[in-house]
Design a protein around this motif. Structure first.
Motif, short mmCIF file in Angstrom:
data_model
loop_
_atom_site.label_atom_id
_atom_site.label_comp_id
_atom_site.label_asym_id
_atom_site.label_seq_id
_atom_site.Cartn_x
_atom_site.Cartn_y
_atom_site.Cartn_z
N LYS A 54 -6.49 -44.18 -34.76
CA LYS A 54 -5.81 -43.80 -36.01
C LYS A 54 -4.72 -42.77 -35.75
N GLN A 55 -4.99 -41.82 -34.85
CA GLN A 55 -3.99 -40.81 -34.52
C GLN A 55 -2.76 -41.47 -33.90
N LYS A 56 -3.00 -42.45 -33.04
CA LYS A 56 -1.89 -43.17 -32.44
C LYS A 56 -1.10 -43.92 -33.50
N GLU A 57 -1.82 -44.54 -34.44
CA GLU A 57 -1.17 -45.32 -35.50
C GLU A 57 -0.25 -44.48 -36.37
N VAL A 58 -0.65 -43.22 -36.67
CA VAL A 58 0.20 -42.39 -37.53
C VAL A 58 1.37 -41.80 -36.77
N GLY A 59 1.39 -41.97 -35.44
CA GLY A 59 2.56 -41.56 -34.67
C GLY A 59 2.43 -40.30 -33.85
N LEU A 60 1.23 -39.72 -33.77
CA LEU A 60 1.03 -38.53 -32.96
C LEU A 60 1.04 -38.88 -31.48
N GLN A 61 1.61 -37.99 -30.68
CA GLN A 61 1.64 -38.20 -29.23
C GLN A 61 0.46 -37.55 -28.53
N ALA A 62 -0.07 -36.47 -29.12
CA ALA A 62 -1.25 -35.79 -28.57
C ALA A 62 -2.45 -36.15 -29.44
N VAL A 63 -3.52 -36.61 -28.81
CA VAL A 63 -4.71 -37.03 -29.55
C VAL A 63 -5.90 -36.14 -29.19
N THR A 64 -6.79 -35.94 -30.14
CA THR A 64 -8.00 -35.15 -29.92
C THR A 64 -9.22 -35.99 -30.28
N ASP A 65 -10.40 -35.47 -29.95
CA ASP A 65 -11.63 -36.17 -30.35
C ASP A 65 -12.08 -35.73 -31.73
N GLY A 66 -11.23 -34.97 -32.43
CA GLY A 66 -11.54 -34.52 -33.78
C GLY A 66 -12.65 -33.48 -33.84
N GLU A 67 -13.10 -33.03 -32.64
CA GLU A 67 -14.24 -32.12 -32.53
C GLU A 67 -15.49 -32.76 -33.15
N PHE A 68 -15.60 -34.09 -33.04
CA PHE A 68 -16.67 -34.86 -33.67
C PHE A 68 -18.05 -34.55 -33.09
N ASP A 121 -17.17 -34.35 -22.54
CA ASP A 121 -16.52 -34.71 -23.81
C ASP A 121 -15.03 -34.96 -23.59
N PHE A 122 -14.40 -34.09 -22.79
CA PHE A 122 -12.98 -34.29 -22.52
C PHE A 122 -12.74 -35.55 -21.71
N LYS A 123 -13.58 -35.78 -20.71
CA LYS A 123 -13.39 -36.96 -19.86
C LYS A 123 -13.43 -38.25 -20.67
N PHE A 124 -14.31 -38.28 -21.68
CA PHE A 124 -14.35 -39.47 -22.53
C PHE A 124 -13.04 -39.60 -23.31
N LEU A 125 -12.57 -38.50 -23.89
CA LEU A 125 -11.30 -38.54 -24.62
C LEU A 125 -10.17 -39.01 -23.70
N GLN A 126 -10.12 -38.48 -22.50
CA GLN A 126 -9.08 -38.86 -21.55
C GLN A 126 -9.15 -40.36 -21.25
N SER A 127 -10.36 -40.91 -21.21
CA SER A 127 -10.53 -42.32 -20.85
C SER A 127 -9.99 -43.26 -21.91
N ILE A 128 -9.86 -42.79 -23.15
CA ILE A 128 -9.40 -43.66 -24.24
C ILE A 128 -8.01 -43.26 -24.75
N ALA A 129 -7.43 -42.21 -24.18
CA ALA A 129 -6.12 -41.72 -24.66
C ALA A 129 -4.99 -42.67 -24.30
N GLY A 130 -5.16 -43.43 -23.21
CA GLY A 130 -4.10 -44.34 -22.79
C GLY A 130 -2.84 -43.59 -22.40
N SER A 131 -1.70 -44.02 -22.92
CA SER A 131 -0.43 -43.38 -22.59
C SER A 131 -0.20 -42.10 -23.39
N HIS A 132 -1.09 -41.79 -24.33
CA HIS A 132 -0.99 -40.57 -25.12
C HIS A 132 -1.61 -39.39 -24.36
N THR A 133 -1.28 -38.19 -24.79
CA THR A 133 -1.80 -36.98 -24.15
C THR A 133 -3.12 -36.58 -24.79
N ALA A 134 -4.14 -36.41 -23.98
CA ALA A 134 -5.45 -35.96 -24.47
C ALA A 134 -5.43 -34.44 -24.58
#
Length: 366
Positions: A54-68, A121-134
Motif C-alpha cells: 500500500k505504501q508503494k501504491e500511494v507513491g512513497l519511496q521509503a517503506v516501513t513495517d508500520g511498527e505492526f 523485524d528489519f530483515k523481514f521488511l528489507q526482504s519485501i521492500a524490493g526497489s524501495h528503501t526499507a
C-alpha cells in the motif's frame, strides 16, 4: 553529493501505521493463548507485506513495517536492550484528556546491545521492500533516560550511564547496518518537552535541569552515531506527543534549535508543524549546513480531513525563506499509531493522507 542524500525523499513518512483488524485480533488471540508466537508472527508478516504494498501504491519511496509488531513506539525497543526491563505501573503517561495504559521501563543492570529481536523485524521488511528503501524506526537514546528509571546502585555515576548508553546505541546502529539498514530514524519526544514552559517546570520538579539535559542528550546522540558508514542515513523525528489523536507539550523550537540544527550530527529532522503548538519557522534560521534536510510535518496524522494543498504549499514557501527549498521535504507530523491503539481516523483516511503528501510534494519539487 553526500551518499546519504540518495535516501532523502521530498515526500516521506514518520513510520507507524494504524494496526489492521487482523493484527488486533491476532494479538487478542495470542494473549488468550489461542495462537502461538509463530502463528502471530505469520499473521504479522502477511499484514506487513500488505501495508508495504500500500505504501508503494500511494507513491512513497521509503517503506516501513508500520511498527505492526510493537505495542509502543519506544518501550518495545528499549526493554529489549540488555540491562533494561519493562514493568507494569499504576498509571500511564498523561496526555491531554487521555492517559495511556500502564507500563514503564527501568535500568536494572549494565547496558548493552545483544541479539535484539528487532534486527529480524528489519530483515523481514528489507526482504519485501524490493526497489524501495526499507526505513527502520527506533527511539532515540535520550528516551531511555527521559522515560526510564535508572537504578543508582547500577549507575551511581551519571556520566558512566550516558557513556554506556551511547556505546549501546553505537552497537545497535552497527547491527542494523550489518542487517542491511541504510535509513534509520531516531524518534525523540524529549526535545519537544524542552520547548515547553509547562513541561520544563515538571522536569525541574523531578530534579532535572533542562539546559543540562540538552547538553547530555546532544553529546550522547553524537557519540552514538559517530563513525557510522557514509552510506547510512540517520534522521530524527521530534514529536510533542501522539496518543489517540491527543498531545502533551506545546512550544516552538526556539529553546532547542541551535543545539539541534548546529549541534547534532543528524542528516535530517522530521519536525512537527501541523498546528500552532509548534510555533513558526524562525528557528530554522539555525540550519546552516547545506547537507542538512528538514522534513516539514505539515500534514496532521491526528485527524482524517485533508489539508488545503495550496495552504500547505504556502507554508513550504514560508519555510524556504530560512532553508533552501531543495533541503526541505514534506510528511505527516507524526505516525498514525505511536501506540497500538492508534489515532482517531480510518485506514482509508490514513492512506489518503500519505497520498496527499506525495501529490503535494510532486507538485512542489517538480
Amino acid at each position: 553529493m553526500n551518499q546519504t542524500n540518495k535516501f532523502f525523499f521530498h515526500a516521506d513518512q514518520v513510520g507507524s501505521l494504524l494496526r489492521s483488524e487482523a493484527i488486533k485480533q491476532a494479538r487478542l488471540q495470542k494473549a488468550a493463548g489461542e495462537i502461538t508466537n509463530e502463528q502471530l508472527r505469520q499473521i504479522e508478516n502477511e499484514e506487513i507485506s500488505r501495508i508495504v504494498e500500500k505504501q508503494k501504491e500511494v507513491g512513497l519511496q521509503a517503506v516501513t513495517d508500520g511498527e505492526f509488531r510493537r505495542a509502543w513506539w519506544h518501550f518495545d525497543f528499549l526493554e529489549n536492550l540488555t540491562g533494561v526491563e519493562g514493568y507494569d505501573t499504576e498509571t500511564g503517561i498523561q496526555f491531554h484528556q487521555k492517559q495511556t495504559k500502564s507500563h514503564a521501563i527501568k535500568v536494572t543492570s549494565k547496558l548493552d546491545f545483544v541479539d535484539h529481536p528487532m534486527l529480524e523485524d528489519f530483515k523481514f521488511l528489507q526482504s519485501i521492500a524490493g526497489s524501495h528503501t526499507a526505513k527502520m524506526t527506533i527511539p532515540s537514546p535520550s528516551m531511555l533516560h527521559f522515560r526510564g528509571q535508572i537504578d543508582k546502585n547500577v549507575y551511581p555515576d551519571q556520566d558512566e550511564f550516558f557513556h554506556d548508553l551511547a556505546i549501546t546505541y553505537k552497537k545497535a546502529i552497527a547491527a542494523f547496518y550489518d542487517a542491511g539498514c541504510r535509513y534509520l530514524q531516531l524518534d525523540d519526544t524529549s526535545w519537544a518537552y524542552l520547548c515547553s514552559a509547562e513541561q520544563k517546570e515538571l522536569l525541574l520538579a523531578r530534579g532535572l535541569n533542562p539546559e543540562e539535559l540538552q547538553r547530555l542528550y546532544a553529546r550522547t546522540i553524537n557519540e552514538a552515531i559517530s563513525g557510522r558508514p557514509d552510506d547510512m542515513r540517520i534522521t530524527m523525528h521530534i514529536c510533542r506527543g501522539n496518543f489517540r489523536s491527543t498531545w502533551i507539550s506545546s512550544g516552538g523550537y526556539e529553546p532547542v534549535a541551535e543545539t539541534l540544527f548546529e549541534g547534532l550530527n543528524i542528516d535530517s529532522f522530521f519536525l512537527e508543524y501541523d498546528s500552532e503548538r509548534a510555533g513558526g519557522f524562525e528557528p530554522l534560521r539555525f540550519v546552516k549546513r547545506p547537507d542538512l534536510q528538514i522534513v516539514l510535518g505539515l500534514i496532521t496524522s491526528k485527524f482524517g480531513e485533508l489539508e488545503d494543498p495550496e495552504a500547505v504549499k504556502q507554508r513550504i514557501n514560508e519555510a524556504s525563506r530560512y532553508v533552501p527549498l531543495e533541503q526541505l521535504g514534506l510528511s505527516p507530523q507524526c505516525g498514525f499509531a505511536s501506540t497500538e491503539e492508534g489515532n482517531l481516523l480510518t485506514e482509508e483516511q490514513q492512506w489518503a493522507k500519505l497520498r496527499h503528501v506525495v501529490e503535494i510534494a510532486e507538485d512542489v519539487w517538480k
